[in-house]
Motif scaffolding. Structure first.
Motif, PDB file in Angstrom:
ATOM      1  N   ALA A 107       4.748  22.611  36.426  1.00  0.00           N
ATOM      2  CA  ALA A 107       4.442  23.618  35.551  1.00  0.00           C
ATOM      3  C   ALA A 107       4.370  23.422  34.153  1.00  0.00           C
ATOM      4  CB  ALA A 107       5.231  25.088  35.858  1.00  0.00           C
ATOM      5  N   ARG A 108       3.561  24.120  33.316  1.00  0.00           N
ATOM      6  CA  ARG A 108       3.676  23.915  31.827  1.00  0.00           C
ATOM      7  C   ARG A 108       4.686  24.554  30.947  1.00  0.00           C
ATOM      8  NH1 ARG A 108      -2.225  25.368  29.385  1.00  0.00           N
ATOM      9  NH2 ARG A 108      -2.228  27.006  30.925  1.00  0.00           N
ATOM     10  N   PHE A 109       5.521  25.202  31.780  1.00  0.00           N
ATOM     11  CA  PHE A 109       6.798  25.971  31.327  1.00  0.00           C
ATOM     12  C   PHE A 109       8.025  25.410  31.935  1.00  0.00           C
ATOM     13  CE2 PHE A 109       4.029  28.455  34.208  1.00  0.00           C
ATOM     14  CZ  PHE A 109       5.009  28.752  35.151  1.00  0.00           C
ATOM     15  N   PRO A 110       9.149  25.816  31.167  1.00  0.00           N
ATOM     16  CA  PRO A 110      10.382  25.513  32.014  1.00  0.00           C
ATOM     17  C   PRO A 110      10.555  26.773  33.181  1.00  0.00           C
ATOM     18  CG  PRO A 110      10.444  25.561  29.390  1.00  0.00           C
ATOM     19  CD  PRO A 110       9.325  25.842  29.709  1.00  0.00           C
ATOM     20  N   VAL A 111      11.267  26.162  33.904  1.00  0.00           N
ATOM     21  CA  VAL A 111      11.668  26.923  35.133  1.00  0.00           C
ATOM     22  C   VAL A 111      13.395  27.084  35.153  1.00  0.00           C
ATOM     23  CG1 VAL A 111      11.303  27.569  37.299  1.00  0.00           C
ATOM     24  CG2 VAL A 111       9.636  26.508  36.273  1.00  0.00           C
ATOM     25  N   ILE A 112      13.999  28.196  34.818  1.00  0.00           N
ATOM     26  CA  ILE A 112      15.307  28.322  35.003  1.00  0.00           C
ATOM     27  C   ILE A 112      15.477  29.100  36.383  1.00  0.00           C
ATOM     28  CG2 ILE A 112      17.338  29.630  34.289  1.00  0.00           C
ATOM     29  CD1 ILE A 112      15.790  29.859  31.364  1.00  0.00           C
ATOM     30  N   CYS A 113      16.487  28.587  37.307  1.00  0.00           N
ATOM     31  CA  CYS A 113      16.996  29.063  38.535  1.00  0.00           C
ATOM     32  C   CYS A 113      18.272  29.728  38.366  1.00  0.00           C
ATOM     33  CB  CYS A 113      16.909  27.879  39.606  1.00  0.00           C
ATOM     34  SG  CYS A 113      16.944  28.378  41.415  1.00  0.00           S
ATOM     35  N   ALA A 114      18.509  31.026  38.934  1.00  0.00           N
ATOM     36  CA  ALA A 114      19.627  31.466  38.739  1.00  0.00           C
ATOM     37  C   ALA A 114      20.114  31.851  40.320  1.00  0.00           C
ATOM     38  CB  ALA A 114      19.484  32.999  38.138  1.00  0.00           C
ATOM     39  N   VAL A 115      20.920  31.136  40.658  1.00  0.00           N
ATOM     40  CA  VAL A 115      21.532  30.979  41.854  1.00  0.00           C
ATOM     41  C   VAL A 115      22.880  31.647  42.001  1.00  0.00           C
ATOM     42  CG1 VAL A 115      22.364  29.525  43.740  1.00  0.00           C
ATOM     43  CG2 VAL A 115      20.557  28.712  42.253  1.00  0.00           C
TER      44      VAL A 115
END
Length: 282
Positions: A107-115
């Motif tokens: 993806a062209r954007f950052p992805v933050i995963c909140a676990v």
């Protein structure tokens, strides 16, 4: 089932998208039709160009218990490896499943995963494909596939050694043991640990807002460069950087950033990325 049966997706005016797994009664498990729905949702955000950061979160006690166990019942369809022709089809089906999480990496954007809580099996594959992971104090991570007699196959074995020391990645893969939040923080798998789910989401959104205020051109270029450097040597990555920078260097963008910085103004008013042109049909 539709995408809304597995997750809610919301794109705010500030360019922050939130994808929230919404089946806590089923521990947010992933049935086969979850995967294309998830892939298509992320691809659509990528193509439309308005997303600057994506936050992936969940509801309930656990982030996700991974792929639903009924997926493994029987030997037909997706899991048919009974003869050479079936095995060839299985390979292609598996590659398509892998792509459902690789779309996060691409993806062209950052992805933050909140676990929050458990991040198990296929959910760990998903989290590993994200740019940044945060978690709650009660979170744990597990390569559950080992426990049910199979090798994990959606990307965790390929990505985990780049996210933590190789020895620990191998220990997790070989034992199926749980890795708790504090140890995950020590090893660098997660960037921060929050006390509970509410604090976790607040922290993830605060980080997302910080990123979303930056030039989306600079962020997209940085992600491209970081991903290339991760997968190639220094010399090849420097060569790629010279080509990439020549494509995205924008003095107007820099001017807006510098003026806002000097004025101590957070929002420089950067334009979103342009949509990806779709191919004409038929």
């Amino acid at each position: 089932m539709s995408a809304s049966d597995y997750f809610d997706l919301d794109l705010q005016e500030d360019g922050i998208a939130r994808l929230t797994l919404n089946q806590p009664a089923r521990m947010n498990t992933m049935a086969p039709d979850f995967f294309p729905a998830f892939r298509d949702a992320i691809q659509r955000l990528h193509d439309e160009g308005g997303t600057r950061v994506l936050v992936i979160a969940s509801t309930g006690k656990h982030f996700s218990a991974g792929m639903a166990l009924q997926t493994f019942a029987g030997q037909g369809g997706l899991l048919d490896t009974g003869d050479a022709r079936a095995r060839l089809s299985f390979q292609e089906s598996l590659r398509r499943l892998m792509a459902c999480f690789s779309v996060l990496d691409e993806a062209r954007f950052p992805v933050i995963c909140a676990v929050q809580g458990g991040c198990i099996g296929g959910a760990f594959d998903l989290a590993a494909a994200c740019d940044i992971r945060l978690c709650t104090a009660d979170a744990f991570f597990s390569i559950q596939e080992t426990t049910i007699g199979m090798a994990a196959d959606l990307g965790i074995l390929q990505r985990l050694q780049g996210l933590m020391p190789a020895g620990m990645a191998r220990q997790m893969a070989y034992t199926g043991e749980r890795l708790g939040a504090e140890r995950a923080l020590q090893l660098g798998l997660v960037n921060a640990v929050a006390p509970d789910a509410a604090a976790l989401l607040e922290q993830a959104l605060a980080l997302a807002r910080q990123i979303a205020l930056k030039s989306p051109l600079a962020i997209a270029g940085s992600k491209l460069a970081l991903n290339h450097a991760r997968d190639h040597g220094v010399a090849a990555s420097l060569q790629q950087m010279s080509l990439l920078q020549s494509a995205i260097f924008d003095t107007g963008e820099m001017g807006r950033a510098i003026v806002a910085w000097q004025a101590k103004r957070e929002d420089a008013g950067f334009a979103p990325l342009k949509p990806v042109a779709s191919l004409p049909e038929g």
